[in-house]
Design a protein around this motif. Structure first.
Motif, PDB file in Angstrom:
ATOM      1  N   MET A  96       0.842  -1.198   0.000  1.00  0.00           N
ATOM      2  CA  MET A  96       0.000   0.000   0.000  1.00  0.00           C
ATOM      3  C   MET A  96       0.870   1.239   0.000  1.00  0.00           C
ATOM      4  O   MET A  96       1.758   1.386   0.840  1.00  0.00           O
ATOM      5  CB  MET A  96      -0.919   0.013   1.224  1.00  0.00           C
ATOM      6  N   ALA A  97       0.640   2.124  -0.941  1.00  0.00           N
ATOM      7  CA  ALA A  97       1.404   3.368  -1.038  1.00  0.00           C
ATOM      8  C   ALA A  97       0.621   4.521  -0.429  1.00  0.00           C
ATOM      9  O   ALA A  97      -0.610   4.498  -0.361  1.00  0.00           O
ATOM     10  CB  ALA A  97       1.737   3.665  -2.498  1.00  0.00           C
ATOM     11  N   ARG A  98       1.360   5.534   0.003  1.00  0.00           N
ATOM     12  CA  ARG A  98       0.761   6.764   0.513  1.00  0.00           C
ATOM     13  C   ARG A  98       1.262   7.917  -0.349  1.00  0.00           C
ATOM     14  O   ARG A  98       2.459   8.180  -0.411  1.00  0.00           O
ATOM     15  CB  ARG A  98       1.157   7.013   1.969  1.00  0.00           C
ATOM     16  N   PHE A 123      -1.620   5.168  -8.619  1.00  0.00           N
ATOM     17  CA  PHE A 123      -2.567   5.137  -7.505  1.00  0.00           C
ATOM     18  C   PHE A 123      -3.726   4.201  -7.796  1.00  0.00           C
ATOM     19  O   PHE A 123      -4.335   4.255  -8.870  1.00  0.00           O
ATOM     20  CB  PHE A 123      -3.102   6.546  -7.245  1.00  0.00           C
ATOM     21  N   ARG A 145      -6.420   0.294  -2.445  1.00  0.00           N
ATOM     22  CA  ARG A 145      -5.114  -0.241  -2.045  1.00  0.00           C
ATOM     23  C   ARG A 145      -4.251   0.867  -1.442  1.00  0.00           C
ATOM     24  O   ARG A 145      -3.622   0.687  -0.403  1.00  0.00           O
ATOM     25  CB  ARG A 145      -4.394  -0.829  -3.265  1.00  0.00           C
ATOM     26  N   ASP A 146      -4.235   2.022  -2.099  1.00  0.00           N
ATOM     27  CA  ASP A 146      -3.381   3.127  -1.693  1.00  0.00           C
ATOM     28  C   ASP A 146      -4.190   4.206  -0.984  1.00  0.00           C
ATOM     29  O   ASP A 146      -5.423   4.214  -1.039  1.00  0.00           O
ATOM     30  CB  ASP A 146      -2.683   3.734  -2.912  1.00  0.00           C
ATOM     31  N   THR A 147      -3.484   5.122  -0.343  1.00  0.00           N
ATOM     32  CA  THR A 147      -4.119   6.268   0.299  1.00  0.00           C
ATOM     33  C   THR A 147      -3.589   7.541  -0.349  1.00  0.00           C
ATOM     34  O   THR A 147      -2.378   7.681  -0.565  1.00  0.00           O
ATOM     35  CB  THR A 147      -3.822   6.305   1.805  1.00  0.00           C
ATOM     36  N   ASP A 202       5.333  10.324  -3.281  1.00  0.00           N
ATOM     37  CA  ASP A 202       5.181   9.096  -2.513  1.00  0.00           C
ATOM     38  C   ASP A 202       5.795   9.379  -1.150  1.00  0.00           C
ATOM     39  O   ASP A 202       7.012   9.611  -1.039  1.00  0.00           O
ATOM     40  CB  ASP A 202       5.913   7.948  -3.222  1.00  0.00           C
TER      41      ASP A 202
END
Length: 274
Positions: free
Chosen positions: A1-3, A25, A29-31, A253
């Motif tokens: 999971m990426a932010r 994105f 899954r990601d925020t 990121d």
């Protein structure tokens, strides 16, 4: 999971969607953190709000000064300025839903390793105090009579923080610091009139993040100051790169530090309307 965090979108929906694709994105899954000013001056403010609201399981935002101006206009307070493009929201069939969603958003988000805020953090506040103060304002916007309070939001005073401030004098300082601030003077008082570049600042003014007596805080991720541009250092990530002025929309990121940019399709505003 990426932010990921993205700078001031200001109605530039096409650039936002292209940037998110470039970042990879994936909602669910990601925020994604949007650092305020979702609306105004760009071509599709309503579209940006609809997209963020639709994906609010994966998108978190903080309010910027233009977002608060939209709330005020919706409440019949103040008037539109030259260059404003908020009519697409105010005249939309789903305007009430968009406004209701927007007014419940915070001024500040606290992550384990960063604070997300539109303009910055008044440099005399510790992170916990800032979070408490932001929550006070959010509570006011969440009240059934939120519209009446917005009339008290406008003004440059008080310019100096005092822990004994109360009521809207207290909350106005918080709003100004978190959504409008660029410079402070030697005493730490907000100086809200000068909006230009660091090198052109009058003597005795400091960028809020360079105030000599600044209290240590986690990394601050912000936008608001297009004349400052992209600035990344250990304690600061400033992401407003002036998409509406013909610049770019910038994202980062938060874990890897990798930067992403999409050039504006056009200059949506002239500096004459700044």
């Amino acid at each position: 999971m990426a932010r990921f965090a993205v700078g001031d979108v200001q109605g530039c929906l096409a650039e936002l969607l292209l940037l998110l694709d470039r970042m990879g994105f994936v909602a669910g899954r990601d925020t994604l953190y949007l650092v305020g000013d979702l609306v105004n001056r760009g071509p599709d403010s309503a579209g940006v709000l609809r997209w963020a609201r639709k994906h609010d399981n994966a998108v978190r935002i903080v309010l910027g000064n233009h977002d608060l101006s939209l709330l005020a206009l919706s409440a019949g307070i103040g008037k539109a300025r030259q260059g404003d493009t908020m009519a697409s929201v105010l005249e939309a069939k789903d305007a009430s839903d968009l406004i209701e969603w927007l007014r419940l958003q915070p001024l500040l988000l606290t992550l384990d390793d960063a604070l997300i805020v539109h303009a910055g953090l008044w440099p005399g506040w510790e992170a916990t105090q800032a979070a408490d103060l932001a929550a006070e304002v959010q509570q006011q916007l969440g009240r059934p009579d939120w519209r009446s309070g917005l009339a008290e939001m406008y003004g440059n005073q008080p310019a100096s923080w005092d822990d004994t401030l109360d009521g809207w004098a207290r909350w106005r300082f918080v709003v100004n610091a978190m959504t409008r601030m660029r410079f402070v003077d030697q005493s730490g008082a907000l100086q809200l009139k000068f909006k230009g570049e660091l090198n052109d600042a009058p003597a005795g003014l400091y960028a809020w993040f360079d105030w000599p007596q600044r209290v240590a805080s986690p990394r601050i991720v912000c936008g608001h100051w297009s004349a400052l541009g992209l600035r990344v250092r250990k304690d600061l990530v400033a992401l407003d790169t002036g998409c509406i002025w013909g610049g770019a929309l910038t994202g980062i990121d938060l874990d890897s530090g990798r930067l992403f940019q999409v050039a504006a399709r056009q200059a949506y505003q002239s500096l004459l309307t700044a």
